[in-house]
Design a protein around this motif. Sequence first.
Motif, PDB file in Angstrom:
ATOM      1  N   ALA A 125      39.637  30.847  49.655  1.00 62.14           N
ATOM      2  CA  ALA A 125      39.272  30.990  48.240  1.00 62.14           C
ATOM      3  C   ALA A 125      40.514  30.985  47.358  1.00 62.14           C
ATOM      4  CB  ALA A 125      38.463  32.265  48.020  1.00 62.14           C
ATOM      5  N   HIS A 133      41.147  28.281  44.588  1.00 63.28           N
ATOM      6  CA  HIS A 133      41.486  28.666  43.214  1.00 63.28           C
ATOM      7  C   HIS A 133      42.662  27.835  42.716  1.00 63.28           C
ATOM      8  CE1 HIS A 133      43.192  31.899  40.343  1.00 63.28           C
ATOM      9  NE2 HIS A 133      42.223  31.260  39.725  1.00 63.28           N
ATOM     10  N   LEU A 164      33.685  30.516  45.214  1.00 66.68           N
ATOM     11  CA  LEU A 164      34.765  31.211  45.896  1.00 66.68           C
ATOM     12  C   LEU A 164      34.319  32.623  46.227  1.00 66.68           C
ATOM     13  CD1 LEU A 164      37.700  30.102  43.576  1.00 66.68           C
ATOM     14  CD2 LEU A 164      36.612  28.842  45.441  1.00 66.68           C
ATOM     15  N   GLU A 221      35.713  35.988  47.552  1.00 65.50           N
ATOM     16  CA  GLU A 221      36.953  36.700  47.833  1.00 65.50           C
ATOM     17  C   GLU A 221      36.941  38.030  47.126  1.00 65.50           C
ATOM     18  OE1 GLU A 221      39.525  38.231  48.896  1.00 65.50           O
ATOM     19  OE2 GLU A 221      40.782  36.483  49.201  1.00 65.50           O
ATOM     20  N   TYR A 255      31.974  32.823  41.263  1.00 66.35           N
ATOM     21  CA  TYR A 255      32.793  33.724  42.064  1.00 66.35           C
ATOM     22  C   TYR A 255      31.922  34.852  42.580  1.00 66.35           C
ATOM     23  CZ  TYR A 255      37.157  31.687  40.387  1.00 66.35           C
ATOM     24  OH  TYR A 255      38.189  30.850  40.124  1.00 66.35           O
TER      25      TYR A 255
END
Length: 166
Positions: free
Chosen positions: A115, A119, A134, A136, A156
């Motif tokens: 992730a 990013h 992602l 994380e 996210y």
Amino acid sequence: MQNDASALLFPNFEWFRLKVDEVEIAGVRGGSGPPLLLLHGFPQSHLIWHKVAPALADRFTVIATDLRGYGSSSAPPASPGHEAYSKREMARDQVEVMRQLGFSRFALCAHDRGARVAHRLCIDHPEAVSRAMLHEKGLIPEALTPELTAGARFLYALPNFQNPTG
């Protein structure tokens, strides 16, 4: 040489190892449809995706790679500044792998260390990313820059996030 675990866990996927500058990036490819790149976390490899990749391959061309220095990918020598293992270099590797596989634009799903690489990939190569998810727990809200959140192309997942201000 094919990774035996990949053959067992990804039976309908093709194993590959592609030269990207000074490293070779290994992974698997399967399915059909829009391209989806899966990036693993630490200390894992592309094998973490073996339970979800077959289902995703019904709708996507799934590519799951090993980041440089992980799994079956090669490991460049360390340097004093660790540039060879920067998220920027790892992101560039992934863009080049996708380009070599014929994809200039792709969706991205990444976990943990992957992730963080994803990013960086979104920041350095926004033209390459159609969507990104992602996962994380260490990403902080400040990482959700306007560049990343524009057009709601990014999701996210921040499990167990605690507000440090109380």
